[in-house]
Design a protein around this motif. Structure first.
Motif, PDB file in Angstrom:
ATOM      1  N   SER A 104      50.007  30.841  42.237  1.00  0.00           N
ATOM      2  CA  SER A 104      49.852  31.125  43.769  1.00  0.00           C
ATOM      3  C   SER A 104      49.846  32.812  43.844  1.00  0.00           C
ATOM      4  CB  SER A 104      51.249  30.778  44.428  1.00  0.00           C
ATOM      5  OG  SER A 104      51.630  29.486  44.348  1.00  0.00           O
ATOM      6  N   VAL A 105      50.555  33.387  42.984  1.00  0.00           N
ATOM      7  CA  VAL A 105      50.290  34.968  42.632  1.00  0.00           C
ATOM      8  C   VAL A 105      48.792  35.082  42.481  1.00  0.00           C
ATOM      9  CG1 VAL A 105      51.001  36.885  41.594  1.00  0.00           C
ATOM     10  CG2 VAL A 105      52.686  35.159  42.126  1.00  0.00           C
ATOM     11  N   VAL A 106      48.223  34.379  41.273  1.00  0.00           N
ATOM     12  CA  VAL A 106      46.789  34.702  41.139  1.00  0.00           C
ATOM     13  C   VAL A 106      45.865  34.515  42.267  1.00  0.00           C
ATOM     14  CG1 VAL A 106      44.788  33.846  39.751  1.00  0.00           C
ATOM     15  CG2 VAL A 106      47.261  34.131  38.472  1.00  0.00           C
ATOM     16  N   GLN A 107      46.106  33.360  43.009  1.00  0.00           N
ATOM     17  CA  GLN A 107      45.206  32.990  44.215  1.00  0.00           C
ATOM     18  C   GLN A 107      45.704  34.316  45.340  1.00  0.00           C
ATOM     19  OE1 GLN A 107      46.482  29.380  45.943  1.00  0.00           O
ATOM     20  NE2 GLN A 107      45.768  28.185  43.885  1.00  0.00           N
ATOM     21  N   ALA A 108      46.598  34.706  45.672  1.00  0.00           N
ATOM     22  CA  ALA A 108      46.878  36.003  46.245  1.00  0.00           C
ATOM     23  C   ALA A 108      46.150  37.176  45.979  1.00  0.00           C
ATOM     24  CB  ALA A 108      48.298  36.077  46.685  1.00  0.00           C
ATOM     25  N   ARG A 109      46.356  37.545  44.792  1.00  0.00           N
ATOM     26  CA  ARG A 109      45.699  38.490  43.904  1.00  0.00           C
ATOM     27  C   ARG A 109      44.119  38.387  44.177  1.00  0.00           C
ATOM     28  NH1 ARG A 109      44.176  39.832  38.212  1.00  0.00           N
ATOM     29  NH2 ARG A 109      44.376  41.966  38.011  1.00  0.00           N
ATOM     30  N   GLU A 110      43.533  37.294  43.894  1.00  0.00           N
ATOM     31  CA  GLU A 110      42.083  37.243  43.961  1.00  0.00           C
ATOM     32  C   GLU A 110      41.727  37.570  45.261  1.00  0.00           C
ATOM     33  OE1 GLU A 110      41.343  33.543  42.085  1.00  0.00           O
ATOM     34  OE2 GLU A 110      41.306  34.216  40.148  1.00  0.00           O
ATOM     35  N   ALA A 111      42.351  36.799  46.407  1.00  0.00           N
ATOM     36  CA  ALA A 111      42.001  37.164  47.803  1.00  0.00           C
ATOM     37  C   ALA A 111      42.118  38.673  48.051  1.00  0.00           C
ATOM     38  CB  ALA A 111      42.732  36.310  48.727  1.00  0.00           C
ATOM     39  N   GLY A 112      43.101  39.456  47.615  1.00  0.00           N
ATOM     40  CA  GLY A 112      43.123  40.755  47.901  1.00  0.00           C
ATOM     41  C   GLY A 112      42.096  41.424  47.061  1.00  0.00           C
ATOM     42  N   MET A 113      41.656  41.244  46.155  1.00  0.00           N
ATOM     43  CA  MET A 113      40.653  41.791  45.383  1.00  0.00           C
ATOM     44  C   MET A 113      39.038  41.682  46.217  1.00  0.00           C
ATOM     45  SD  MET A 113      41.439  41.555  41.356  1.00  0.00           S
ATOM     46  CE  MET A 113      41.257  39.512  41.358  1.00  0.00           C
ATOM     47  N   MET A 114      38.951  40.559  46.786  1.00  0.00           N
ATOM     48  CA  MET A 114      37.815  40.276  47.573  1.00  0.00           C
ATOM     49  C   MET A 114      37.899  41.119  48.754  1.00  0.00           C
ATOM     50  SD  MET A 114      36.996  36.245  46.695  1.00  0.00           S
ATOM     51  CE  MET A 114      38.584  35.457  46.591  1.00  0.00           C
ATOM     52  N   GLY A 115      38.997  41.154  49.170  1.00  0.00           N
ATOM     53  CA  GLY A 115      39.243  42.074  50.614  1.00  0.00           C
ATOM     54  C   GLY A 115      38.964  43.330  50.353  1.00  0.00           C
ATOM     55  N   GLN A 116      39.006  43.925  49.213  1.00  0.00           N
ATOM     56  CA  GLN A 116      38.769  45.207  48.752  1.00  0.00           C
ATOM     57  C   GLN A 116      37.281  45.401  48.641  1.00  0.00           C
ATOM     58  OE1 GLN A 116      39.459  46.319  44.397  1.00  0.00           O
ATOM     59  NE2 GLN A 116      40.436  47.924  45.053  1.00  0.00           N
ATOM     60  N   GLN A 117      36.423  44.339  47.981  1.00  0.00           N
ATOM     61  CA  GLN A 117      35.094  44.580  48.174  1.00  0.00           C
ATOM     62  C   GLN A 117      34.569  44.485  49.421  1.00  0.00           C
ATOM     63  OE1 GLN A 117      33.624  42.671  44.333  1.00  0.00           O
ATOM     64  NE2 GLN A 117      35.526  41.639  44.238  1.00  0.00           N
ATOM     65  N   LEU A 118      35.080  43.430  50.179  1.00  0.00           N
ATOM     66  CA  LEU A 118      34.528  43.285  51.493  1.00  0.00           C
ATOM     67  C   LEU A 118      34.788  44.658  52.432  1.00  0.00           C
ATOM     68  CD1 LEU A 118      35.737  39.562  52.104  1.00  0.00           C
ATOM     69  CD2 LEU A 118      33.296  40.556  52.319  1.00  0.00           C
ATOM     70  N   ALA A 119      35.836  45.373  52.048  1.00  0.00           N
ATOM     71  CA  ALA A 119      36.213  46.701  52.612  1.00  0.00           C
ATOM     72  C   ALA A 119      35.008  47.488  52.484  1.00  0.00           C
ATOM     73  CB  ALA A 119      37.628  47.153  52.407  1.00  0.00           C
ATOM     74  N   ARG A 120      34.781  47.684  51.266  1.00  0.00           N
ATOM     75  CA  ARG A 120      33.713  48.400  50.628  1.00  0.00           C
ATOM     76  C   ARG A 120      32.530  48.455  51.440  1.00  0.00           C
ATOM     77  NH1 ARG A 120      30.479  47.839  45.106  1.00  0.00           N
ATOM     78  NH2 ARG A 120      29.250  49.760  45.147  1.00  0.00           N
ATOM     79  N   LEU A 121      32.080  46.840  51.596  1.00  0.00           N
ATOM     80  CA  LEU A 121      30.870  46.680  52.410  1.00  0.00           C
ATOM     81  C   LEU A 121      31.054  46.929  53.881  1.00  0.00           C
ATOM     82  CD1 LEU A 121      30.345  43.226  50.967  1.00  0.00           C
ATOM     83  CD2 LEU A 121      29.075  45.295  50.259  1.00  0.00           C
ATOM     84  N   ALA A 122      32.133  46.784  54.536  1.00  0.00           N
ATOM     85  CA  ALA A 122      32.240  46.906  55.939  1.00  0.00           C
ATOM     86  C   ALA A 122      32.436  48.538  56.210  1.00  0.00           C
ATOM     87  CB  ALA A 122      33.539  46.349  56.420  1.00  0.00           C
ATOM     88  N   ASN A 155      35.786  52.806  48.772  1.00  0.00           N
ATOM     89  CA  ASN A 155      34.785  51.919  49.395  1.00  0.00           C
ATOM     90  C   ASN A 155      33.460  52.519  48.893  1.00  0.00           C
ATOM     91  OD1 ASN A 155      36.815  50.426  50.755  1.00  0.00           O
ATOM     92  ND2 ASN A 155      36.803  51.564  52.558  1.00  0.00           N
ATOM     93  N   SER A 156      33.069  53.321  48.659  1.00  0.00           N
ATOM     94  CA  SER A 156      31.641  53.668  48.151  1.00  0.00           C
ATOM     95  C   SER A 156      31.426  53.984  46.741  1.00  0.00           C
ATOM     96  CB  SER A 156      31.370  55.185  48.771  1.00  0.00           C
ATOM     97  OG  SER A 156      32.098  56.249  48.229  1.00  0.00           O
ATOM     98  N   LYS A 157      32.739  53.428  45.734  1.00  0.00           N
ATOM     99  CA  LYS A 157      32.520  53.630  44.372  1.00  0.00           C
ATOM    100  C   LYS A 157      31.640  52.372  43.843  1.00  0.00           C
ATOM    101  CE  LYS A 157      35.064  57.240  44.145  1.00  0.00           C
ATOM    102  NZ  LYS A 157      34.505  58.461  43.955  1.00  0.00           N
ATOM    103  N   PRO A 158      30.710  52.933  42.993  1.00  0.00           N
ATOM    104  CA  PRO A 158      29.893  51.623  42.475  1.00  0.00           C
ATOM    105  C   PRO A 158      30.598  50.767  41.747  1.00  0.00           C
ATOM    106  CG  PRO A 158      29.518  53.708  41.173  1.00  0.00           C
ATOM    107  CD  PRO A 158      30.353  53.919  42.513  1.00  0.00           C
ATOM    108  N   LEU A 159      31.749  51.035  40.998  1.00  0.00           N
ATOM    109  CA  LEU A 159      32.399  49.995  40.324  1.00  0.00           C
ATOM    110  C   LEU A 159      33.431  49.208  41.054  1.00  0.00           C
ATOM    111  CD1 LEU A 159      32.902  52.344  36.916  1.00  0.00           C
ATOM    112  CD2 LEU A 159      30.992  50.653  37.486  1.00  0.00           C
ATOM    113  N   ALA A 160      33.685  49.405  42.254  1.00  0.00           N
ATOM    114  CA  ALA A 160      34.514  48.376  42.971  1.00  0.00           C
ATOM    115  C   ALA A 160      34.510  47.036  42.718  1.00  0.00           C
ATOM    116  CB  ALA A 160      34.480  48.887  44.495  1.00  0.00           C
ATOM    117  N   GLY A 161      35.679  46.624  42.234  1.00  0.00           N
ATOM    118  CA  GLY A 161      35.506  45.204  41.955  1.00  0.00           C
ATOM    119  C   GLY A 161      35.543  44.683  40.474  1.00  0.00           C
TER     120      GLY A 161
END
Length: 395
Positions: free
Chosen positions: A71-89, A270-276
């Motif tokens: 459960s913790v891993v799933q929530a963490r992965e969702a947060g990481m994807m949110g970080q990358q989506l925020a970069r795109l947005a 959000n503009s860092k090339p290594l985000a994610g």
């Protein structure tokens, strides 16, 4: 096979499937934010239930502990994807356009993910024609990793990847095909419903990364089979008679998204090339782990921490991170095994050794063993630059 309709409804499941417009709408981003909240809150609620059970009983069995971790891993992965989506947005990405060997980058990603695919028992079948494109290297790497995340979490069979060229005008075309339903459930009436994993945040990340790059994502879900086609608009070709960009020709204008909106804008995570990108820090000393983590916290990296090389070996058994930062004192038999196995699978893998004594900062290209080295004295100011180079080698 016909192209799927463009998503236009408010339903997350419907809106996820395909919007091939040049840029995502406010409604889409609203749906994505709602989905992000749900995919974080759901697993954390399950984790809280396990924690309350532990508090009330003072005991937890192995199965409950495993469920808590998942459960913790799933929530963490969702947060990481949110970080990358925020970069795109953010709208502030400054995309580069460089000549990339799409086939080699894809093979590198597959090599990086080979342990993960083997541990899951998933076969990745490849038919890859040599193709080069003009695109942003860091986003290309992110797109291919997001594609693998989504396919591996959705498939009930093997994953078939095919890279070729379209008929005239020639464009690079990457096709990913897998069964999203188990074959023995095809006759079940519920098989007509799409699994949630198909329209998860993993899919959103694939879709939005592709759209940001100007890559056309076309997805079809039919009879238990999902086929995603990614069409790259700018293909490099030196072959006579093949349409597409030719080496030495003028680079076409960048699309509107490829600009910096504010002249005085200062780069953020959000503009860092290594985000994610995923980095593992290996140190037996908490203060050193904290120092390294603080030095890279502004880079948008996904960071994990372990205290020994034996833990690092176990951590990497199911899947490799993109880079490993380790303290020099931990060199030994376990490190040699980890280094040898990793470099055999991924020759350009990023290893950064941190030394206690004063030492000239060295990139991997300047050392005989291919390890980057940095003194602890320079971690705060020099480590981000070292990682930027080392993690970009495979692009």
């Amino acid at each position: 096979m016909s192209s799927p309709p463009t998503a236009s409804t408010a339903s997350a499941a419907q809106a996820a499937a395909n919007d091939v417009a040049g840029s995502p709408s406010h409604t889409q981003w609203t749906d994505i934010v709602q989905q992000l909240g749900a995919e974080i809150a759901g697993p954390l609620s399950t984790a809280m239930e396990r924690i309350h059970d532990l508090i009330s009983t003072g005991q937890i069995d192995r199965q409950s502990l495993r469920s808590l971790k998942e459960s913790v891993v799933q929530a963490r992965e969702a947060g990481m994807m949110g970080q990358q989506l925020a970069r795109l947005a953010s709208g502030r990405l400054r995309l580069s356009r460089e000549r990339m060997h799409l086939t080699q980058v894809l093979r590198g990603v597959l090599a990086q993910r080979s342990r993960e695919t083997q541990s899951r028992g998933i076969q990745v079948r490849q038919i890859l024609k040599p193709v080069e494109v003009m695109t942003d290297g860091s986003l290309l790497f992110s797109l291919l990793n997001a594609l693998m995340d989504w396919a591996l979490s959705s498939t009930h069979s093997a994953v078939d990847l095919r890279l070729d060229l379209t008929p005239w005008p020639a464009k690079a075309r990457l096709t990913c095909r897998f069964a999203h339903r188990s074959l023995d459930l095809m006759d079940d009436p519920r098989a007509q419903e799409l699994p949630r994993a198909l329209n998860s945040l993993s899919w959103r990340l694939v879709e939005q990364t592709a759209l940001t790059m100007g890559v056309l994502p076309l997805r079809e879900d039919e009879a238990g089979i999902t086929v995603l086609t990614l069409e790259f608009p700018n293909t490099v070709s030196e072959e006579p008679g093949v349409a597409g960009l030719t080496v030495g020709s003028a680079t076409p204008p960048l699309p509107p998204i490829e600009r910096e909106r504010d002249s005085d804008y200062q780069p953020s995570s959000n503009s860092k090339p290594l985000a994610g990108s995923h980095v593992l820090i290996v140190s037996q000393r908490r203060d050193l782990r904290t120092q390294i983590q603080a030095a890279v916290q502004h880079m948008g990296l996904i960071v994990d921490l372990v205290g020994s090389m034996s833990e690092a070996l176990r951590f990497c058994e199911e899947g490799l991170p993109h880079g490993i930062i380790f303290e020099s004192a931990l060199r030994g038999a376990d490190f040699e095994r980890l280094h040898e196995e990793t470099m055999r699978e991924v020759p350009d893998f990023c290893f950064v050794e941190v030394l206690d004594e004063p030492h000239l900062t060295q990139l991997s290209t300047a050392t005989s063993d291919g390890l980057a080295r940095i003194s602890r004295l320079h971690v705060s100011d020099a480590l981000p630059s070292v990682l930027l180079f080392e993690l970009s080698k495979s692009l």
